[in-house]
Design a protein around this motif. Structure first.
Motif, short mmCIF file in Angstrom:
data_model
loop_
_atom_site.label_atom_id
_atom_site.label_comp_id
_atom_site.label_asym_id
_atom_site.label_seq_id
_atom_site.Cartn_x
_atom_site.Cartn_y
_atom_site.Cartn_z
N GLU A 131 53.97 44.71 30.25
CA GLU A 131 54.82 43.66 30.53
C GLU A 131 55.09 43.50 32.06
OE1 GLU A 131 55.61 46.42 28.88
OE2 GLU A 131 55.81 45.68 26.50
N GLU A 132 55.00 44.81 33.00
CA GLU A 132 55.15 44.61 34.34
C GLU A 132 53.75 43.98 34.85
OE1 GLU A 132 58.07 48.32 35.29
OE2 GLU A 132 56.07 48.48 35.06
N LYS A 133 52.43 44.15 34.16
CA LYS A 133 51.27 43.82 34.70
C LYS A 133 51.24 42.20 34.54
CE LYS A 133 46.29 44.80 34.23
NZ LYS A 133 45.45 45.71 33.83
N GLU A 134 51.85 41.99 33.09
CA GLU A 134 51.69 40.43 33.12
C GLU A 134 52.76 39.56 34.09
OE1 GLU A 134 50.95 37.02 31.44
OE2 GLU A 134 49.86 38.77 30.88
N ARG A 135 53.81 40.33 34.44
CA ARG A 135 54.60 39.55 35.42
C ARG A 135 54.04 39.39 36.74
NH1 ARG A 135 59.14 42.45 33.12
NH2 ARG A 135 59.09 44.09 34.52
N LEU A 136 53.21 40.72 37.01
CA LEU A 136 52.63 40.60 38.13
C LEU A 136 51.38 39.47 38.34
CD1 LEU A 136 52.11 44.34 39.03
CD2 LEU A 136 53.16 42.87 40.39
N ARG A 137 50.77 39.21 37.13
CA ARG A 137 49.78 38.26 37.10
C ARG A 137 50.17 36.85 37.15
NH1 ARG A 137 48.37 39.52 32.30
NH2 ARG A 137 46.51 41.29 32.88
N GLU A 138 51.43 36.71 36.67
CA GLU A 138 52.03 35.27 36.73
C GLU A 138 52.48 35.13 38.32
OE1 GLU A 138 55.25 35.63 34.07
OE2 GLU A 138 53.97 35.45 32.26
N GLN A 139 53.08 36.27 38.80
CA GLN A 139 53.49 36.06 40.13
C GLN A 139 52.34 35.47 41.05
OE1 GLN A 139 55.29 39.47 41.23
NE2 GLN A 139 56.97 39.16 39.79
#
Length: 238
Positions: free
Chosen positions: A229-237
Motif C-alpha cells: 500500500e505504501e509502495k503504491e502511494r509512493l508511485r502515485e506521488q
C-alpha cells in the motif's frame, strides 16, 4: 537527538509491535527514563515523539526499529537519519557541519550565527545558545564531531544498517538509481559513494534490502520495509 533516552526507551519497551501509547505510558507513567517530575516526563516524551514519531504506522519509525535491532553499532547514525528527516532546524545545520574539514573546530558561536541568519530575530540570545548546544550535541552523538567544550570535526562511521536506512530515506524522498548515493541522506553517512555501495551490497546479502548493480546501473528495493500500500502511494506521488 536524545540518543540516550531513545536507547533506554526502546530497551524498556521490547515489544516490536508496541503502539505509541505504550511508549507514552513507559515514559510518563512508568518513568522508564528516570525523570524527576511529571512535567519533565511529558516534555521528554513529546520531544522524542517529534524526533522519531514512536508510531509503528509511520514508515520512518517502523524502519528505524528494523535496523535498530539488527545493527547496534549503527544506532547513532540511525537516530540521526530519522531525526534529520523530521526536524527542520537539524536539517538546516547539516551542510554547515559536513562542509567543515576534518580536525577543524566547530564553534557554538558560528552555529548561532548560522541559525540567526536563517530566520533573523526569531530566536532570543538564550534560545540561540541552547539550540546551538543541542545541535552540536546531536552531531557529536552521531560521530560527526568530538569533544565537549571544544567541538572538532571528525568522520562518522557508517554501518550496513545506517547505509540501508539512508538509501530508504532517499528513496522515500524520490531518489532512484545512482541518485540514491548522492541524496542528502547518503551525505550524512560521511563517506564516498563507493563505500555506501559496498554497504548496500552487504545489506542485500543479509536480506535487509534488495540491491542490484550492473556496471553503472543500480536498483534498490525495500520489500521488508515498505508495504504494498505504501509502495503504491509512493508511485502515485512520483
Amino acid at each position: 537527538m536524545m540518543l540516550q533516552e531513545l536507547e533506554s526507551l526502546l530497551a524498556y519497551v521490547e515489544n516490536p509491535e508496541a503502539k505509541k501509547e505504550d511508549y507514552q505510558r513507559a515514559v510518563t507513567e512508568e518513568n522508564c527514563l528516570g525523570k524527576r517530575s511529571t512535567k519533565t516526563r511529558t516534555l521528554t516524551f513529546r520531544h522524542l515523539a517529534e524526533l522519531y514519531s514512536l508510531d509503528r504506522t509511520c514508515l520512518l519509525f517502523r524502519s528505524l526499529l528494523f535496523f535498530w535491532s539488527r545493527d547496534l553499532p549503527g544506532r547513532p547514525l540511525l537516530a540521526l537519519l530519522c531525526a534529520y528527516a523530521r526536524d527542520a532546524i537539524l536539517r538546516s545545520s547539516a551542510s554547515f557541519i559536513l562542509e567543515h574539514p576534518e580536525s577543524s573546530t566547530v564553534s557554538r558561536e558560528s552555529l548561532e550565527e548560522l541559525l540567526d541568519s536563517l530566520e533573523p530575530g526569531r530566536f532570543s540570545k538564550a534560545t540561540l545558545t541552547s539550540t546551538a548546544q543541542n545541535i552540536n550535541s546531536t552531531w557529536t552523538q552521531s560521530g560527526h564531531l568530538r569533544g565537549k567544550a571544544k567541538k572538532v570535526r571528525t568522520q562518522a562511521s557508517p554501518t550496513v544498517g545506517s547505509a540501508a536506512y539512508a538509501l530508504l530515506l532517499g528513496y522515500l524522498a524520490g531518489a532512484r538509481g545512482q541518485g540514491l548515493f548522492s541524496s542528502e541522506y547518503a551525505g550524512l553517512l560521511d563517506c564516498p559513494p563507493e563505500k555506501t555501495v559496498e554497504l548496500a551490497e552487504e545489506a542485500s546479502r543479509k536480506g535487509w534490502i534488495v540491491f542490484k548493480r550492473v556496471s553503472d546501473v543500480v536498483e534498490a528495493g525495500f520489500p521488508n520495509l515498505i508495504s504494498p500500500e505504501e509502495k503504491e502511494r509512493l508511485r502515485e506521488q512520483n
